[in-house]
Design a protein around this motif. Structure first.
Motif, PDB file in Angstrom:
ATOM      1  N   HIS A   1      50.279  37.821  30.841  1.00 17.10           N
ATOM      2  CA  HIS A   1      49.582  36.512  31.232  1.00 17.10           C
ATOM      3  C   HIS A   1      48.171  37.268  31.821  1.00 17.10           C
ATOM      4  O   HIS A   1      48.309  38.169  32.786  1.00 17.10           O
ATOM      5  CB  HIS A   1      50.425  35.489  32.139  1.00 17.10           C
ATOM      6  CG  HIS A   1      50.593  35.963  33.439  1.00 17.10           C
ATOM      7  ND1 HIS A   1      50.032  36.082  34.644  1.00 17.10           N
ATOM      8  CD2 HIS A   1      51.894  36.601  33.908  1.00 17.10           C
ATOM      9  CE1 HIS A   1      50.619  36.548  35.623  1.00 17.10           C
ATOM     10  NE2 HIS A   1      51.950  36.890  35.120  1.00 17.10           N
TER      11      HIS A   1
ATOM     12  N   ASP B   1      50.677  42.299  38.244  1.00 10.31           N
ATOM     13  CA  ASP B   1      51.227  41.045  37.965  1.00 10.31           C
ATOM     14  C   ASP B   1      50.148  40.341  37.489  1.00 10.31           C
ATOM     15  O   ASP B   1      49.146  39.575  38.216  1.00 10.31           O
ATOM     16  CB  ASP B   1      51.883  40.221  39.032  1.00 10.31           C
ATOM     17  CG  ASP B   1      52.265  38.821  38.599  1.00 10.31           C
ATOM     18  OD1 ASP B   1      52.301  38.400  37.494  1.00 10.31           O
ATOM     19  OD2 ASP B   1      52.506  38.072  39.343  1.00 10.31           O
ATOM     20  N   ASP B   2      49.538  40.204  36.232  1.00  6.54           N
ATOM     21  CA  ASP B   2      50.294  40.897  35.187  1.00  6.54           C
ATOM     22  C   ASP B   2      49.035  41.315  34.121  1.00  6.54           C
ATOM     23  O   ASP B   2      49.575  41.474  32.940  1.00  6.54           O
ATOM     24  CB  ASP B   2      51.485  39.875  34.472  1.00  6.54           C
ATOM     25  CG  ASP B   2      51.977  40.299  33.408  1.00  6.54           C
ATOM     26  OD1 ASP B   2      52.510  41.409  33.233  1.00  6.54           O
ATOM     27  OD2 ASP B   2      52.295  39.566  32.360  1.00  6.54           O
TER      28      ASP B   2
ATOM     29  N   GLU C   1      50.165  31.093  33.560  1.00  6.78           N
ATOM     30  CA  GLU C   1      51.598  31.319  33.967  1.00  6.78           C
ATOM     31  C   GLU C   1      51.889  31.166  35.453  1.00  6.78           C
ATOM     32  O   GLU C   1      53.103  30.631  35.829  1.00  6.78           O
ATOM     33  CB  GLU C   1      52.016  32.878  33.702  1.00  6.78           C
ATOM     34  CG  GLU C   1      53.412  33.481  33.694  1.00  6.78           C
ATOM     35  CD  GLU C   1      53.859  33.586  35.247  1.00  6.78           C
ATOM     36  OE1 GLU C   1      55.071  33.518  35.409  1.00  6.78           O
ATOM     37  OE2 GLU C   1      52.920  33.859  36.082  1.00  6.78           O
ATOM     38  N   GLU C   2      50.948  31.298  36.266  1.00  5.38           N
ATOM     39  CA  GLU C   2      51.090  31.214  37.759  1.00  5.38           C
ATOM     40  C   GLU C   2      51.322  29.786  38.076  1.00  5.38           C
ATOM     41  O   GLU C   2      51.697  29.655  39.030  1.00  5.38           O
ATOM     42  CB  GLU C   2      50.129  32.011  38.368  1.00  5.38           C
ATOM     43  CG  GLU C   2      49.892  33.551  38.572  1.00  5.38           C
ATOM     44  CD  GLU C   2      51.099  34.343  38.954  1.00  5.38           C
ATOM     45  OE1 GLU C   2      52.074  33.690  39.564  1.00  5.38           O
ATOM     46  OE2 GLU C   2      51.375  35.334  38.761  1.00  5.38           O
TER      47      GLU C   2
ATOM     48  N   GLU D   1      57.081  40.043  31.278  1.00  4.56           N
ATOM     49  CA  GLU D   1      57.277  40.438  32.461  1.00  4.56           C
ATOM     50  C   GLU D   1      58.761  40.146  33.020  1.00  4.56           C
ATOM     51  O   GLU D   1      59.235  39.064  32.755  1.00  4.56           O
ATOM     52  CB  GLU D   1      56.118  40.101  33.530  1.00  4.56           C
ATOM     53  CG  GLU D   1      56.359  38.504  33.564  1.00  4.56           C
ATOM     54  CD  GLU D   1      55.283  38.021  34.547  1.00  4.56           C
ATOM     55  OE1 GLU D   1      54.609  38.924  35.345  1.00  4.56           O
ATOM     56  OE2 GLU D   1      54.980  36.857  34.466  1.00  4.56           O
TER      57      GLU D   1
HETATM   58 ZN   LIG Z   1      53.470  37.364  36.462  1.00  3.97          ZN
END
Ligand SMILES: [Zn+2]
Length: 486
Positions: A120, A155-156, A189-190, A217
């Motif tokens: 992501h 991340d990431d 994604e977060e 991940e």
């Molecule tokens: Zn992540």
């Protein structure tokens, strides 16, 4: 008579000790080893500079109600096209959900189910007040101390770039896959992936596409973290825990604090919170956490090796010990975390309402409904209302004997011959959950090398990746493309 009972008891104890010792001694590793491959060296300094440029872009996910950082994502897309011209020329690229990217690397053999690599592009914000704690500013992309620093270095975003670096190298070497490869890079994604990964997944489903597996991940190579094991361990997560946030509300008569009732709204909420903390979910050692212990037991030192080799007898001791630690506790139970409490505004006014926000992480096999029922029965108070604020069920458990796992395992053995490999359970969430409709198996692993001090860098201060490790990640994806696509 007593003598005979005593003798019988001693005999039973000797037999049990014998079984425990036998199980311990005979519990040996039986992994088939792959020969390490020697991959041609790569220009990690140049790759580090490209990643540094990407980290400078503030592709921050703040909250579901805020719009995505459109300009920053557009700049990142432009950077990707500029840095990876062979990818741009040879792979089909689609922008999905405004800012997410889907690349298709068409394979020549249509009989092979496609595979997908996930990563992501969005990052979490820096926690207000911690900006000055960073050695190098969080969006500096500083290349210092043999590392690349900033949000996204672990991340990431680094993974997005490592996949693209690997593909660019493979294209330059004339590689073309037999199996179709997808790269899916989400932009939210977060925040759960609802605008990005979920849309990519729906798009592929509408085209009738079914995947052999996805790789995202999740877990990493840990060194010195697993008690009783000396070797570094690569954990391939087979599942991720579920996520549920409940809002508890207590209502009461308001009024002047000189005339308080026996129970205030705050008192009721405090009691509810206390009851939840005193009545945790029961601990259980089940797949995939149990697979992990079964895999690692042969490599463990005594007494752990004995305990895990004799779970038929010693499971209660093992589970109770695991339940005491932070990370190990999260592996064996659905966790309860009270994160927000609110109520009252003035010294001498009784609040009419008090609330608590409680976040749960669900073990695979436990449903949101199970948690709500547990909370209701534990609180056992008709004055407290319980509402679901946000939730997703735990993922299904992927198969560690399926082709995807085997290919990932083989690649790790080839590129990291010094590490053990084990299935694992991801305690946080990933975009993978959005792909369950098109992939039976989702694995979660990137070969980051983590020591004890590195865990706090994720979503924390001083996020950074060592340049050598970044090079290893690129080589891993490169070899994975050869293995999966070949
Ligand atoms: Zn992540």
């Amino acid at each position: 008579m007593i003598k005979r009972i005593l003798l019988g008891l001693i005999a039973v104890i000797i037999v049990i000790i014998g079984i425990v010792a036998f199980n311990t001694v005979t519990n040996n590793a039986e992994m088939t080893a792959e020969d390490p491959v020697s991959l041609s060296p790569i220009d990690t300094a140049a790759a580090a500079h490209r990643l540094s440029s990407a980290i400078k872009l503030k592709t921050i996910s703040t909250s579901i109600s805020d719009p995505p950082a459109a300009d920053e994502f557009a700049a990142l897309h432009a950077l990707i096209n500029q840095f990876f011209p062979l990818v741009a020329a040879n792979l089909k690229r689609e922008v999905v959900g405004d800012h997410s990217l889907l690349y298709t690397w068409q394979g020549s053999d249509q009989s092979l189910l496609p595979a997908m690599l996930l990563a992501h592009m969005d990052v979490v914000p820096v926690e207000p007040g911690t900006e000055d704690d960073w050695t190098y500013e969080a969006f500096s992309g500083a290349i210092e101390e043999n590392a690349i620093w900033g949000r996204g270095a672990l991340d990431d975003k680094f993974s997005v770039f490592a996949i693209l670096e690997a593909a660019e190298l493979q294209l330059a070497a004339g590689f073309s896959p037999k199996r179709t490869l997808y790269f899916a890079f989400g932009h939210d994604e977060e925040l759960g992936g609802g605008r990005g990964a979920a849309k990519i997944s729906a798009l592929l489903e509408s085209r009738g596409i079914q995947l052999a597996f996805t790789l995202d991940e999740g877990m990493v190579i840990v060194d010195g973290i697993m008690p009783g094991v000396e070797e570094p361990i690569a954990f391939i997560a087979l599942a991720e825990k579920g996520y549920l946030t409940l809002k508890l509300t207590a209502n009461a008569e308001g009024g002047h604090s000189s005339l308080p009732p026996r129970k205030t709204a705050i008192g009721k909420i405090a009691r509810a919170v206390n009851r939840l903390e005193e009545n945790r979910f029961p601990a259980a050692l089940q797949s995939p956490a149990s697979d992990m212990f079964d895999t690692l037991a042969p490599h463990m030192a005594l007494p752990l090796k004995s305990i895990i080799s004799n779970r038929w007898l010693l499971d209660p001791i093992l589970i109770s010990e695991l339940g005491k630690g932070g990370a190990t506790n999260a592996m064996v139970r659905t966790t309860t975390a009270v994160t927000i409490v609110e109520g009252g505004t003035k010294d001498n006014v009784l609040p009419t309402e008090a609330i608590a926000i409680v976040n749960f992480r669900l073990l695979p096999g436990t449903t949101i409904d199970d948690v709500v029922q547990h909370v209701k029965s534990v609180i056992d108070d008709p004055d407290i209302s319980i509402d679901i604020k946000q939730g997703n069920e735990p993922s299904p458990i992927s198969d560690p004997s399926a082709v995807g796992y085997k290919l990932i395992e083989k690649t790790i053995q080839q590129v990291f011959p010094d590490v053990l490999i084990s299935p694992g359970l991801m305690l946080a969430g990933s975009d993978s959950k959005n792909y369950v409709n098109i992939a039976d198996n989702s694995y979660r692993f990137i070969p980051l090398r983590f020591g004890k001090e590195d865990l706090s860098r994720i979503h924390g201060t001083n996020e950074r990746i060592l340049i050598d490790n970044y090079g290893e990640v690129i080589q891993f994806y490169r070899q994975l493309m050869t293995n999966v696509g070949g």
